[in-house]
Design a protein around this motif. Structure first.
Motif: not given
Length: 703
Positions: A433-443, A445-447
């Protein structure tokens, strides 16, 4: 003590500014070659710093030129360490030229930048240099205070090279106060440290200081070998200051031994080098030494000439030490020719000045500072020992607890194994679950980063557009030869701008401050510049008041084309000049901001109308102007309120308009390039580590 002081006044003691490291010519060639392939970053800055250090003792003008290049890039890129190092080298340049007040200003600002950047080795060296300035000015308590601060900092960071240099400086200071044994002790400690670290170049100063003390103690057989060894090393490295000191002290030693011819030979050698190096402080002392030797040879006219040269230099430098030395020697010359009234007059002048340099209270305060430093050092050693014992006891207790923990741990191992397995299952699910949330946060942050980059790039491009609408300084210089523009935006783009145009026989210059700063202020500046160009192009310029009234009307129409009553306060303040070369008249005016005209030692202020361009005042305001005769060589200053409204200084208050006028009056007689440099330095010193609160623009025009 009096005997030692009288002897000492005939011997040069020049406190040392530590020069850069020794290098071969191929090193300089290599550094210059590397500049051609490096980009403008900290690497280029440090290369310029190394070049400045390389030439510091052999070509001071070239050295300070490289330091200025490093300073320009450092300030543009925000590299505080490079700024501090460049300011330190520039301070050394002014010190060697005997401009001690200017050297002090550079050192104090350099210390702020170096300590803020974390370069404590260089910061400690600046503290020692500040102590040196106080030493040559005869303020020995302040001198020792900064030496001890430097020594304390070097010991805290383990800088043995700095400890060696500062220890030698403290030794020289004790010799100045006629405490020869204490001074000799410090010099031997400095020599031992330099030998331990194999600092070959620094040995020249250590040998010179020891030889000088033996000369003052009249142990000439011990003094001369040390001084000759110092001269040998100084000549090997072509170190001008060390050669001056060695020649001077050899002169004193031979004089004390009764060998007047040798003393005069070395004295004249020392004086000649000081003159060529532009070292006014050393030059003054060398002339007085030569006067002493010429007196011994009964060449009284020559002796008077050299003593008076030294006295003149001492008065120009405001050096109580040189003045006192000159008084004593002039008294001796008058006594030798049996003019006892004059001899008594200069002897009394000497003793009055000597008492201010050598009073008991001064010696007591210096002794207290040294004792306090040693006491604090011993107390720190005691505290470290206590801390060591405390750690040992803590280790024993910890070992006991570890043994107990191992026993309990063995009992809990089986129970923990069950919980570990259960936790592994839960953690695996949580990690997914944490990995999925990290991917969302990273995206996300990139934006955000991409948007920030686009915004910053847009503002930077807007800054280039804003600069492009201004008349380049090179084109202005075709009409006005001597002027400067000091501009410091608060943000990337600025609400301040300058305006220049030449129409028929009129030259118009203005400093304009638009409402706000950053992007809103920049937009207003584009409107203001466009309107000024339109007004000056469409109508003949005869009256600055009429020009501002027209600008006011057009700006209100541009900001409120419908003409409805509004509470919007957008507008601009202005400080403006119009110069007519046919009538030889100058018109000055302003909206909220004054203009200054300084000529013949007088400061003439053109009081502004107390309202801004574009303010909604129901049409009741009217702009006028002040007219003055054109006086060649006078200075006109136009400025916004950013400088005088800047918070800073020791109490965090505004600079204020009165202080601004005093600053401009004080620099009006200097070249415009130097005026700009002083304004920049004063602004930096006032801000210190604080933040800039508004855009700053100051224009100076020599008419």
């Amino acid at each position: 003590m009096q005997k030692y002081f009288l002897i000492f006044l005939t011997v040069s003691i020049c406190l040392a500014i530590n020069p850069g490291a020794t290098a071969q010519n191929r090193m300089a060639d290599s550094l210059l070659a590397s500049l051609k392939i490096q980009k403008e970053d900290s690497g280029v800055i440090m290369t310029y710093i190394r070049l400045a250090r390389f030439f510091e003792n052999t070509d001071p003008e070239m050295s300070v030129g490289y330091a200025n290049k490093a300073l320009t890039i450092s300030r543009r890129t925000g590299f505080d360490r490079g700024t501090g190092l460049a300011l330190k080298i520039t301070g050394n340049y002014h010190y060697d030229k005997s401009d001690f007040d200017m050297a002090m200003r550079y050192y104090r600002v350099a210390f702020t930048y170096l300590s803020g950047s974390g370069d404590m080795v260089a910061a400690s060296g600046v503290l020692a240099n500040i102590g040196n300035v106080y030493g040559v000015k005869g303020e020995y308590e302040k001198c020792l205070e900064f030496f001890l601060k430097s020594l304390k900092m070097d010991e805290s960071i383990g800088n043995k090279k700095g400890i060696a240099g500062t220890t030698g400086n403290i030794g020289e200071l004790y010799v100045m106060k006629s405490n020869l044994d204490e001074g000799l002790s410090y010099h031997y400690r400095s020599l031992a440290l330099k030998k331990e670290m194999n600092i070959s170049r620094g040995l020249a100063r250590a040998y010179n200081n020891i030889g000088m003390v033996y000369s003052l103690k009249n142990v000439i057989d011990s003094a001369i070998p040390y001084l000759l060894q110092s001269l040998k090393i100084a000549e090997q490295y072509n170190d001008i200051q060390d050669m001056v000191n060695a020649y001077s002290n050899l002169s004193g030693a031979y004089m004390n031994a009764g060998n007047v011819d040798s003393a005069l030979y070395f004295g004249l050698k020392s004086a000649g080098i000081s003159v060529r190096a532009g070292n006014r402080y050393g030059e003054g002392l060398r002339y007085i030494e030569c006067a002493r030797m010429l007196t011994a040879k009964k060449r009284y006219d020559d002796a008077f000439e050299y003593a008076n040269k030294g006295l003149t230099i001492g008065r120009n430098l405001d050096s109580r030490f040189i003045i006192a030395t000159a008084y004593l020697q002039i008294s001796a010359i008058y006594a030798a020719i049996k003019s006892y009234d004059s001899a008594y007059y200069f002897s009394r002048s000497y003793y009055l000045l000597k008492d201010s340099l050598m009073n008991d209270e001064s010696s007591r305060q210096m002794a207290e500072m040294a004792t306090r430093f040693e006491t604090e050092k011993k107390q720190k050693e005691i505290e470290l020992q206590k801390e060591k014992l405390k750690r040992q006891q803590s280790d024993i207790t910890r070992q006991q607890l570890v043994s107990l923990g191992i026993s309990i741990g063995l009992m809990l191992s089986l129970l923990l194994a069950f919980f570990i397995f259960r936790g592994y299952k839960l953690k695996k699910a949580a990690n997914a679950l944490l990995e999925k949330k990290n991917e969302e946060i990273t995206q996300q942050k990139r934006v955000i980063e991409e948007k920030n980059t686009n915004i910053t790039d847009s503002i930077s491009y807007a800054s280039r557009i804003q600069q492009a609408i201004l008349v380049p300084e090179d084109l202005i210089r075709k009409t006005i030869k001597d002027f400067f523009i000091f501009s410091r935006p608060k943000d990337i783009v600025s609400g301040d701008f300058y305006f220049f145009d030449a129409v028929n026989e009129w030259i118009i210059f203005a400093a304009v401050d638009c409402t706000g700063h950053g992007v809103p202020g920049a937009l207003m500046s584009m409107i203001g510049n466009s309107l000024l160009n339109e007004i000056v192009s469409d109508a003949a310029v005869n009256d600055l008041g009429a020009l501002l009234n027209t600008l006011d009307m057009k700006l209100k129409k541009a900001l409120n084309p419908s003409g409805h009553q509004t509470t919007v306060k957008d507008g601009m303040d202005i400080s403006c000049m119009a110069l007519n070369h046919k009538t030889n008249k100058i018109q000055l005016t302003g909206a909220n901001n004054p203009a200054l005209y300084i000529f013949s030692g007088q400061c003439n202020e053109a009081e502004p109308v107390r309202c801004g361009i574009g303010d909604d005042t129901s049409g009741k305001k009217k702009f006028t102007f002040h007219e003055f005769p054109l006086v060649p060589g006078g200075m006109v200053y136009l400025f916004t309120d950013g400088f005088e409204d800047q918070f800073g200084g020791p109490k965090g208050k505004k600079f204020k308009s009165g202080k601004m006028k005093e600053l401009l009056v004080s620099v009006a007689g200097k070249p415009v390039s130097e005026q700009k440099a002083i304004l920049q330095q004063t602004f930096d010193e006032w801000i210190g580590t604080g933040e800039q609160t508004d855009d700053v623009t100051v224009i100076g025009i020599r008419v």
